[in-house]
Scaffold this motif. Structure first.
Motif, PDB file in Angstrom:
ATOM      1  N   GLY A 259     -49.695  59.893 -33.896  1.00  0.00           N
ATOM      2  CA  GLY A 259     -48.802  60.955 -34.324  1.00  0.00           C
ATOM      3  C   GLY A 259     -49.147  62.251 -33.608  1.00  0.00           C
ATOM      4  N   ASP A 260     -49.461  63.312 -34.381  1.00  0.00           N
ATOM      5  CA  ASP A 260     -49.764  64.600 -33.765  1.00  0.00           C
ATOM      6  C   ASP A 260     -51.242  64.764 -33.408  1.00  0.00           C
ATOM      7  N   ILE A 261     -52.041  63.715 -33.610  1.00  0.00           N
ATOM      8  CA  ILE A 261     -53.464  63.769 -33.276  1.00  0.00           C
ATOM      9  C   ILE A 261     -53.637  63.590 -31.766  1.00  0.00           C
ATOM     10  N   THR A 262     -54.456  64.418 -31.155  1.00  0.00           N
ATOM     11  CA  THR A 262     -54.710  64.290 -29.723  1.00  0.00           C
ATOM     12  C   THR A 262     -55.917  63.384 -29.478  1.00  0.00           C
ATOM     13  N   LEU A 263     -55.950  62.798 -28.281  1.00  0.00           N
ATOM     14  CA  LEU A 263     -57.108  61.982 -27.905  1.00  0.00           C
ATOM     15  C   LEU A 263     -58.380  62.818 -27.860  1.00  0.00           C
ATOM     16  N   ALA A 264     -58.246  64.069 -27.503  1.00  0.00           N
ATOM     17  CA  ALA A 264     -59.417  64.954 -27.479  1.00  0.00           C
ATOM     18  C   ALA A 264     -60.014  65.089 -28.879  1.00  0.00           C
ATOM     19  N   GLU A 265     -59.160  65.202 -29.895  1.00  0.00           N
ATOM     20  CA  GLU A 265     -59.642  65.276 -31.271  1.00  0.00           C
ATOM     21  C   GLU A 265     -60.371  63.989 -31.661  1.00  0.00           C
ATOM     22  N   VAL A 266     -59.809  62.867 -31.234  1.00  0.00           N
ATOM     23  CA  VAL A 266     -60.425  61.576 -31.555  1.00  0.00           C
ATOM     24  C   VAL A 266     -61.825  61.497 -30.954  1.00  0.00           C
ATOM     25  N   HIS A 267     -61.944  61.845 -29.677  1.00  0.00           N
ATOM     26  CA  HIS A 267     -63.247  61.759 -29.022  1.00  0.00           C
ATOM     27  C   HIS A 267     -64.243  62.724 -29.658  1.00  0.00           C
ATOM     28  N   ASP A 268     -63.811  63.937 -29.959  1.00  0.00           N
ATOM     29  CA  ASP A 268     -64.707  64.911 -30.581  1.00  0.00           C
ATOM     30  C   ASP A 268     -65.240  64.382 -31.907  1.00  0.00           C
ATOM     31  N   TRP A 269     -64.369  63.747 -32.682  1.00  0.00           N
ATOM     32  CA  TRP A 269     -64.794  63.230 -33.980  1.00  0.00           C
ATOM     33  C   TRP A 269     -65.772  62.056 -33.817  1.00  0.00           C
ATOM     34  N   LEU A 270     -65.451  61.128 -32.940  1.00  0.00           N
ATOM     35  CA  LEU A 270     -66.333  59.984 -32.733  1.00  0.00           C
ATOM     36  C   LEU A 270     -67.685  60.430 -32.177  1.00  0.00           C
ATOM     37  N   TRP A 271     -67.666  61.407 -31.300  1.00  0.00           N
ATOM     38  CA  TRP A 271     -68.924  61.914 -30.755  1.00  0.00           C
ATOM     39  C   TRP A 271     -69.753  62.582 -31.851  1.00  0.00           C
ATOM     40  N   LYS A 272     -69.079  63.241 -32.773  1.00  0.00           N
ATOM     41  CA  LYS A 272     -69.761  63.881 -33.901  1.00  0.00           C
ATOM     42  C   LYS A 272     -70.435  62.825 -34.788  1.00  0.00           C
ATOM     43  N   ILE A 273     -69.768  61.707 -35.006  1.00  0.00           N
ATOM     44  CA  ILE A 273     -70.354  60.633 -35.818  1.00  0.00           C
ATOM     45  C   ILE A 273     -71.650  60.140 -35.193  1.00  0.00           C
ATOM     46  N   GLN A 274     -71.600  59.835 -33.889  1.00  0.00           N
ATOM     47  CA  GLN A 274     -72.803  59.294 -33.258  1.00  0.00           C
ATOM     48  C   GLN A 274     -73.914  60.342 -33.202  1.00  0.00           C
ATOM     49  N   ALA A 275     -73.559  61.620 -33.080  1.00  0.00           N
ATOM     50  CA  ALA A 275     -74.574  62.676 -33.033  1.00  0.00           C
ATOM     51  C   ALA A 275     -75.283  62.801 -34.378  1.00  0.00           C
ATOM     52  N   TYR A 276     -74.518  62.758 -35.463  1.00  0.00           N
ATOM     53  CA  TYR A 276     -75.142  62.829 -36.783  1.00  0.00           C
ATOM     54  C   TYR A 276     -75.959  61.585 -37.070  1.00  0.00           C
ATOM     55  N   ASN A 277     -75.486  60.451 -36.582  1.00  0.00           N
ATOM     56  CA  ASN A 277     -76.260  59.226 -36.789  1.00  0.00           C
ATOM     57  C   ASN A 277     -77.585  59.265 -36.030  1.00  0.00           C
ATOM     58  N   GLN A 278     -77.574  59.856 -34.850  1.00  0.00           N
ATOM     59  CA  GLN A 278     -78.817  60.023 -34.089  1.00  0.00           C
ATOM     60  C   GLN A 278     -79.854  60.765 -34.934  1.00  0.00           C
ATOM     61  N   GLU A 279     -79.391  61.736 -35.680  1.00  0.00           N
ATOM     62  CA  GLU A 279     -80.286  62.563 -36.479  1.00  0.00           C
ATOM     63  C   GLU A 279     -80.702  61.878 -37.769  1.00  0.00           C
ATOM     64  N   ARG A 280     -79.756  61.204 -38.427  1.00  0.00           N
ATOM     65  CA  ARG A 280     -80.002  60.681 -39.774  1.00  0.00           C
ATOM     66  C   ARG A 280     -80.370  59.203 -39.806  1.00  0.00           C
ATOM     67  N   ARG A 281     -80.113  58.478 -38.729  1.00  0.00           N
ATOM     68  CA  ARG A 281     -80.473  57.062 -38.616  1.00  0.00           C
ATOM     69  C   ARG A 281     -79.866  56.208 -39.731  1.00  0.00           C
ATOM     70  N   TYR A 282     -78.616  56.459 -40.007  1.00  0.00           N
ATOM     71  CA  TYR A 282     -77.866  55.593 -40.924  1.00  0.00           C
ATOM     72  C   TYR A 282     -77.825  54.171 -40.369  1.00  0.00           C
ATOM     73  N   ALA A 283     -77.620  54.064 -39.066  1.00  0.00           N
ATOM     74  CA  ALA A 283     -77.665  52.785 -38.354  1.00  0.00           C
ATOM     75  C   ALA A 283     -78.432  53.000 -37.054  1.00  0.00           C
ATOM     76  N   GLU A 284     -78.900  51.931 -36.448  1.00  0.00           N
ATOM     77  CA  GLU A 284     -79.605  52.018 -35.175  1.00  0.00           C
ATOM     78  C   GLU A 284     -78.682  52.710 -34.161  1.00  0.00           C
ATOM     79  N   PRO A 285     -79.147  53.777 -33.483  1.00  0.00           N
ATOM     80  CA  PRO A 285     -78.271  54.606 -32.655  1.00  0.00           C
ATOM     81  C   PRO A 285     -77.458  53.846 -31.610  1.00  0.00           C
TER      82      PRO A 285
END
Length: 343
Positions: A259-285
Protein backbone atom coordinates in the motif's frame (compact mmCIF):
# COMPACT_ATOMS: atom_id res chain seq x y z
CA UNK A 1 -12.08 -47.34 27.08
CA UNK A 2 -8.40 -46.54 27.72
CA UNK A 3 -6.09 -49.31 28.83
CA UNK A 4 -4.55 -49.29 32.32
CA UNK A 5 -0.98 -49.25 31.03
CA UNK A 6 0.30 -45.75 30.32
CA UNK A 7 0.93 -45.08 26.62
CA UNK A 8 4.04 -43.37 25.30
CA UNK A 9 2.08 -40.95 23.09
CA UNK A 10 -1.37 -39.41 23.38
CA UNK A 11 -2.71 -38.39 19.97
CA UNK A 12 -5.48 -35.78 20.15
CA UNK A 13 -7.87 -35.19 17.26
CA UNK A 14 -10.39 -32.36 17.78
CA UNK A 15 -13.37 -32.83 15.48
CA UNK A 16 -16.03 -30.49 14.15
CA UNK A 17 -17.99 -31.55 11.07
CA UNK A 18 -15.06 -33.44 9.56
CA UNK A 19 -17.36 -35.45 7.33
CA UNK A 20 -15.84 -37.94 4.92
CA UNK A 21 -12.29 -36.95 5.90
CA UNK A 22 -12.42 -38.17 9.49
CA UNK A 23 -12.12 -41.90 8.85
CA UNK A 24 -8.93 -41.66 6.75
CA UNK A 25 -7.40 -39.39 9.39
CA UNK A 26 -8.16 -41.84 12.20
CA UNK A 27 -6.93 -44.80 10.13
CA UNK A 28 -3.62 -43.02 9.48
CA UNK A 29 -2.99 -42.92 13.22
CA UNK A 30 -4.12 -46.46 13.95
CA UNK A 31 -1.77 -47.73 11.22
CA UNK A 32 1.35 -46.06 12.63
CA UNK A 33 4.57 -48.08 12.84
CA UNK A 34 4.81 -47.03 16.49
CA UNK A 35 1.89 -48.65 18.29
CA UNK A 36 2.49 -47.45 21.85
CA UNK A 37 -0.15 -44.70 21.81
CA UNK A 38 -3.67 -43.76 22.78
CA UNK A 39 -5.96 -41.88 20.42
CA UNK A 40 -8.26 -39.31 21.99
CA UNK A 41 -10.97 -38.03 19.66
CA UNK A 42 -12.93 -35.02 20.92
CA UNK A 43 -16.09 -34.08 19.05
CA UNK A 44 -17.22 -30.46 19.37
CA UNK A 45 -20.94 -31.02 18.69
CA UNK A 46 -20.60 -31.99 15.04
CA UNK A 47 -23.83 -32.07 13.06
CA UNK A 48 -22.69 -34.29 10.21
CA UNK A 49 -22.29 -37.71 11.77
CA UNK A 50 -18.64 -37.26 12.76
CA UNK A 51 -19.32 -38.39 16.32
CA UNK A 52 -20.85 -41.65 15.05
CA UNK A 53 -17.80 -42.25 12.87
CA UNK A 54 -15.50 -41.69 15.84
CA UNK A 55 -17.53 -44.01 18.07
CA UNK A 56 -17.34 -46.76 15.46
CA UNK A 57 -13.67 -47.12 16.47
CA UNK A 58 -14.29 -47.58 20.19
CA UNK A 59 -13.82 -51.35 20.02
CA UNK A 60 -10.12 -50.57 19.64
CA UNK A 61 -8.74 -50.30 23.21
CA UNK A 62 -6.39 -47.50 22.09
CA UNK A 63 -9.30 -45.23 21.16
CA UNK A 64 -11.17 -42.94 23.53
CA UNK A 65 -14.01 -40.76 22.24
CA UNK A 66 -15.10 -37.64 24.11
CA UNK A 67 -17.92 -35.25 23.23
CA UNK A 68 -18.44 -31.66 24.30
CA UNK A 69 -21.91 -30.96 25.67
CA UNK A 70 -22.08 -27.80 23.57
CA UNK A 71 -19.95 -26.27 20.84
CA UNK A 72 -16.93 -24.75 22.60
CA UNK A 73 -14.40 -24.05 19.87
CA UNK A 74 -11.00 -25.45 19.00
CA UNK A 75 -9.03 -24.25 22.04
CA UNK A 76 -11.45 -25.69 24.59
CA UNK A 77 -11.60 -28.94 22.65
CA UNK A 78 -7.80 -29.24 22.53
CA UNK A 79 -7.57 -28.59 26.27
CA UNK A 80 -10.31 -31.10 27.03
CA UNK A 81 -8.44 -33.77 25.11
CA UNK A 82 -5.17 -32.91 26.85
CA UNK A 83 -6.82 -33.23 30.27
CA UNK A 84 -7.51 -36.89 29.45
CA UNK A 85 -4.06 -37.56 27.97
CA UNK A 86 -1.81 -40.00 29.83
CA UNK A 87 1.18 -40.25 27.51
CA UNK A 88 4.66 -38.88 27.97
CA UNK A 89 4.10 -36.98 24.72
CA UNK A 90 1.09 -35.28 23.14
CA UNK A 91 0.72 -35.37 19.35
CA UNK A 92 -1.65 -32.95 17.62
CA UNK A 93 -3.61 -34.13 14.60
CA UNK A 94 -6.32 -32.49 12.49
CA UNK A 95 -9.45 -34.38 11.55
CA UNK A 96 -8.97 -34.07 7.80
CA UNK A 97 -5.25 -34.76 7.37
CA UNK A 98 -3.24 -37.94 6.82
CA UNK A 99 -0.28 -38.81 9.06
CA UNK A 100 2.46 -40.73 7.30
CA UNK A 101 2.98 -44.19 8.83
CA UNK A 102 6.29 -43.33 10.51
CA UNK A 103 5.20 -39.95 11.90
CA UNK A 104 4.94 -40.89 15.59
CA UNK A 105 8.10 -43.00 15.58
CA UNK A 106 10.11 -40.21 13.94
CA UNK A 107 8.89 -37.65 16.45
CA UNK A 108 9.44 -39.88 19.48
CA UNK A 109 12.97 -40.65 18.28
CA UNK A 110 13.69 -36.95 17.79
CA UNK A 111 12.44 -35.93 21.22
CA UNK A 112 14.27 -38.77 22.95
CA UNK A 113 17.49 -37.69 21.26
CA UNK A 114 16.95 -34.00 22.09
CA UNK A 115 15.92 -33.80 25.76
CA UNK A 116 16.25 -30.00 25.83
CA UNK A 117 13.56 -29.61 23.15
CA UNK A 118 10.04 -29.18 24.50
CA UNK A 119 8.08 -29.13 21.25
CA UNK A 120 8.67 -30.12 17.64
CA UNK A 121 6.78 -30.33 14.36
CA UNK A 122 7.60 -31.24 10.77
CA UNK A 123 7.19 -30.21 7.16
CA UNK A 124 3.86 -30.99 5.46
CA UNK A 125 2.99 -32.04 1.90
CA UNK A 126 -0.27 -30.51 0.69
CA UNK A 127 -2.85 -32.47 -1.26
CA UNK A 128 -6.26 -31.62 -2.64
CA UNK A 129 -6.33 -28.10 -4.08
CA UNK A 130 -2.55 -27.68 -3.76
CA UNK A 131 0.56 -29.85 -3.85
CA UNK A 132 3.09 -27.48 -2.31
CA UNK A 133 5.29 -28.41 0.64
CA UNK A 134 5.03 -26.29 3.77
CA UNK A 135 8.48 -25.86 5.28
CA UNK A 136 9.26 -24.35 8.66
CA UNK A 137 12.35 -22.98 10.40
CA UNK A 138 14.36 -25.83 11.89
CA UNK A 139 16.71 -24.62 14.64
CA UNK A 140 15.53 -23.18 17.93
CA UNK A 141 16.90 -19.72 17.13
CA UNK A 142 15.37 -19.76 13.65
CA UNK A 143 12.01 -20.66 15.21
CA UNK A 144 12.27 -17.82 17.75
CA UNK A 145 13.18 -15.37 15.00
CA UNK A 146 10.35 -16.42 12.69
CA UNK A 147 7.90 -16.29 15.59
CA UNK A 148 8.05 -12.49 15.44
CA UNK A 149 6.35 -12.64 12.05
CA UNK A 150 4.18 -15.73 11.92
CA UNK A 151 3.46 -19.24 13.12
CA UNK A 152 6.80 -21.15 13.07
CA UNK A 153 5.30 -24.60 13.68
CA UNK A 154 3.08 -26.93 11.64
CA UNK A 155 0.23 -27.25 14.12
CA UNK A 156 -1.19 -30.50 12.65
CA UNK A 157 2.16 -32.17 13.40
CA UNK A 158 2.88 -30.45 16.73
CA UNK A 159 4.40 -32.93 19.16
CA UNK A 160 5.33 -31.93 22.71
CA UNK A 161 6.08 -33.18 26.19
CA UNK A 162 2.93 -33.44 28.28
CA UNK A 163 4.96 -32.02 31.14
CA UNK A 164 4.67 -28.59 29.47
CA UNK A 165 1.06 -28.48 30.58
CA UNK A 166 1.75 -29.93 34.00
CA UNK A 167 4.92 -28.03 34.94
CA UNK A 168 4.25 -24.71 33.24
CA UNK A 169 0.46 -24.65 33.27
CA UNK A 170 0.37 -24.18 29.50
CA UNK A 171 -3.04 -24.47 27.90
CA UNK A 172 -4.66 -23.18 24.77
CA UNK A 173 -6.47 -19.90 25.35
CA UNK A 174 -10.09 -21.05 25.32
CA UNK A 175 -11.35 -17.48 25.11
CA UNK A 176 -10.33 -17.78 21.43
CA UNK A 177 -13.47 -19.50 20.18
CA UNK A 178 -12.63 -19.63 16.46
CA UNK A 179 -9.66 -21.27 14.80
CA UNK A 180 -8.02 -17.89 14.32
CA UNK A 181 -4.61 -17.88 15.91
CA UNK A 182 -5.13 -20.12 18.92
CA UNK A 183 -2.18 -22.24 17.79
CA UNK A 184 0.08 -19.24 17.15
CA UNK A 185 -0.80 -17.79 20.56
CA UNK A 186 -0.06 -21.11 22.30
CA UNK A 187 3.27 -21.60 20.51
CA UNK A 188 4.32 -18.04 21.38
CA UNK A 189 3.91 -18.85 25.09
CA UNK A 190 5.59 -22.25 24.76
CA UNK A 191 8.64 -20.57 23.17
CA UNK A 192 9.12 -18.49 26.31
CA UNK A 193 9.75 -21.55 28.51
CA UNK A 194 11.27 -24.28 26.27
CA UNK A 195 13.19 -24.75 23.04
CA UNK A 196 11.22 -25.49 19.88
CA UNK A 197 12.90 -27.24 16.95
CA UNK A 198 11.34 -28.61 13.78
CA UNK A 199 12.19 -31.73 11.82
CA UNK A 200 12.96 -31.03 8.14
CA UNK A 201 11.02 -34.09 7.02
CA UNK A 202 7.51 -34.49 5.61
CA UNK A 203 5.51 -36.42 8.22
CA UNK A 204 1.97 -35.45 7.24
CA UNK A 205 -0.19 -34.90 4.19
CA UNK A 206 -2.12 -31.66 4.71
CA UNK A 207 -5.51 -31.46 3.06
CA UNK A 208 -6.20 -28.21 1.20
CA UNK A 209 -9.78 -27.39 0.31
CA UNK A 210 -11.31 -24.96 -2.19
CA UNK A 211 -10.90 -21.36 -1.02
CA UNK A 212 -14.29 -20.51 0.46
CA UNK A 213 -13.24 -18.24 3.30
CA UNK A 214 -14.65 -14.75 3.08
CA UNK A 215 -12.71 -11.55 3.47
CA UNK A 216 -14.05 -10.98 6.99
CA UNK A 217 -12.69 -14.38 8.09
CA UNK A 218 -9.23 -13.45 6.80
CA UNK A 219 -9.53 -10.13 8.57
CA UNK A 220 -10.39 -11.80 11.89
CA UNK A 221 -7.48 -14.20 11.59
CA UNK A 222 -5.05 -11.41 10.77
CA UNK A 223 -6.40 -9.27 13.62
CA UNK A 224 -5.64 -12.03 16.13
CA UNK A 225 -2.21 -12.65 14.61
CA UNK A 226 -1.46 -8.93 14.78
CA UNK A 227 -2.11 -8.99 18.53
CA UNK A 228 0.27 -11.92 18.96
CA UNK A 229 2.96 -10.25 16.86
CA UNK A 230 2.73 -7.09 18.93
CA UNK A 231 3.13 -9.16 22.09
CA UNK A 232 6.21 -10.89 20.65
CA UNK A 233 7.84 -7.59 19.78
CA UNK A 234 7.39 -6.57 23.40
CA UNK A 235 9.00 -9.84 24.50
CA UNK A 236 11.98 -8.94 22.31
CA UNK A 237 12.02 -5.54 23.99
CA UNK A 238 12.03 -3.50 20.80
CA UNK A 239 10.26 -0.12 20.95
CA UNK A 240 7.91 0.71 18.10
CA UNK A 241 5.38 3.32 17.10
CA UNK A 242 2.05 2.76 15.37
CA UNK A 243 3.57 3.16 11.91
CA UNK A 244 6.32 0.62 12.59
CA UNK A 245 3.77 -1.85 13.95
CA UNK A 246 1.73 -1.37 10.78
CA UNK A 247 4.83 -2.06 8.68
CA UNK A 248 5.61 -5.16 10.72
CA UNK A 249 2.13 -6.62 10.43
CA UNK A 250 1.98 -5.89 6.70
CA UNK A 251 5.17 -7.82 5.90
CA UNK A 252 4.26 -10.72 8.16
CA UNK A 253 1.81 -12.51 5.89
CA UNK A 254 1.45 -13.21 2.18
CA UNK A 255 1.21 -11.36 -0.16
CA UNK A 256 2.97 -8.52 1.73
CA UNK A 257 0.89 -5.84 -0.02
CA UNK A 258 2.59 -2.60 0.98
CA UNK A 259 0.00 0.00 0.00
CA UNK A 260 1.47 3.35 1.06
CA UNK A 261 4.43 1.73 2.85
CA UNK A 262 7.78 2.32 1.15
CA UNK A 263 10.51 -0.29 0.79
CA UNK A 264 12.81 2.08 2.65
CA UNK A 265 10.48 1.93 5.66
CA UNK A 266 10.47 -1.86 5.48
CA UNK A 267 14.26 -2.08 5.45
CA UNK A 268 14.63 0.45 8.27
CA UNK A 269 12.24 -1.55 10.43
CA UNK A 270 13.86 -4.92 9.72
CA UNK A 271 17.30 -3.46 10.37
CA UNK A 272 16.02 -2.09 13.68
CA UNK A 273 14.83 -5.57 14.69
CA UNK A 274 18.20 -7.17 14.05
CA UNK A 275 20.01 -4.30 15.81
CA UNK A 276 17.94 -4.69 18.96
CA UNK A 277 18.37 -8.44 18.82
CA UNK A 278 22.15 -7.98 18.65
CA UNK A 279 21.90 -6.13 21.94
CA UNK A 280 19.29 -8.24 23.74
CA UNK A 281 20.02 -11.72 22.32
CA UNK A 282 16.40 -12.77 22.02
CA UNK A 283 17.68 -15.16 19.34
CA UNK A 284 21.15 -16.02 18.04
CA UNK A 285 22.13 -12.93 15.96
CA UNK A 286 22.98 -14.81 12.76
CA UNK A 287 19.63 -16.61 12.83
CA UNK A 288 17.73 -13.35 13.29
CA UNK A 289 19.76 -11.65 10.55
CA UNK A 290 18.93 -14.45 8.10
CA UNK A 291 15.28 -14.25 9.08
CA UNK A 292 14.89 -10.51 8.51
CA UNK A 293 17.02 -10.64 5.37
CA UNK A 294 14.70 -13.26 3.89
CA UNK A 295 11.74 -11.07 4.82
CA UNK A 296 13.44 -8.17 3.01
CA UNK A 297 13.87 -10.24 -0.15
CA UNK A 298 10.29 -11.50 -0.12
CA UNK A 299 8.88 -8.03 0.40
CA UNK A 300 10.85 -6.62 -2.54
CA UNK A 301 10.12 -9.65 -4.73
CA UNK A 302 6.37 -9.50 -4.10
CA UNK A 303 6.07 -5.74 -4.61
CA UNK A 304 7.34 -4.96 -8.11
CA UNK A 305 7.06 -1.26 -8.84
CA UNK A 306 8.07 0.47 -12.06
CA UNK A 307 8.62 3.78 -10.30
CA UNK A 308 10.63 2.49 -7.34
CA UNK A 309 12.45 -0.42 -9.06
CA UNK A 310 12.24 -2.93 -6.23
CA UNK A 311 15.21 -4.94 -7.53
CA UNK A 312 17.47 -1.92 -7.37
CA UNK A 313 16.10 -1.00 -3.93
CA UNK A 314 16.67 -4.55 -2.75
CA UNK A 315 20.31 -4.58 -3.86
CA UNK A 316 21.23 -1.19 -2.48
CA UNK A 317 20.27 -2.04 1.11
CA UNK A 318 22.63 -3.97 3.43
CA UNK A 319 20.18 -6.78 4.26
CA UNK A 320 20.46 -8.20 0.75
CA UNK A 321 23.94 -9.50 1.62
CA UNK A 322 22.57 -11.84 4.26
CA UNK A 323 20.08 -13.97 2.31
CA UNK A 324 20.58 -16.15 -0.76
CA UNK A 325 17.23 -16.74 -2.50
CA UNK A 326 18.66 -19.39 -4.81
CA UNK A 327 19.36 -19.21 -8.51
CA UNK A 328 15.81 -19.90 -9.72
CA UNK A 329 14.08 -17.37 -7.48
CA UNK A 330 16.73 -14.73 -8.14
CA UNK A 331 16.31 -15.23 -11.90
CA UNK A 332 12.54 -14.78 -11.58
CA UNK A 333 13.14 -11.53 -9.70
CA UNK A 334 15.44 -10.31 -12.47
CA UNK A 335 12.92 -11.23 -15.17
CA UNK A 336 10.02 -9.67 -13.33
CA UNK A 337 11.94 -6.44 -12.85
CA UNK A 338 13.06 -6.32 -16.49
CA UNK A 339 9.57 -6.92 -17.89
CA UNK A 340 8.04 -4.35 -15.59
CA UNK A 341 10.47 -1.62 -16.66
CA UNK A 342 10.56 -2.39 -20.38
CA UNK A 343 6.99 -3.37 -21.27
Amino acid sequence: MPTTELPLVSVIIPVFNAGEYLRPAIDSILQQTLQDFELIIVDDCSQDGSLAVARSYQDDPRVQVLANEQNQGRSFTDNYGAEHARGKYIAKMDADDIALPHRLQAQVDFMEQHPAVGLTSSFMQCFGESDIVYEYPVSGDAVRSFLLFNMPVANPTAFFRRGLMQEHGLRYDDTIKDTFGEDYEFIARVAQVVDIENQPDILLHYRTLPQTLKADVHARRNAKSNQIRERQLRVLGIPFNDRELHVHNTISYFPFTLGDITLAEVHDWLWKIQAYNQERRYAEPEAMLRCVAERWFLTCYLNPDKKTNSLREYRRRPLHKHYNPGTKLHAKFLLKSYLLRHF
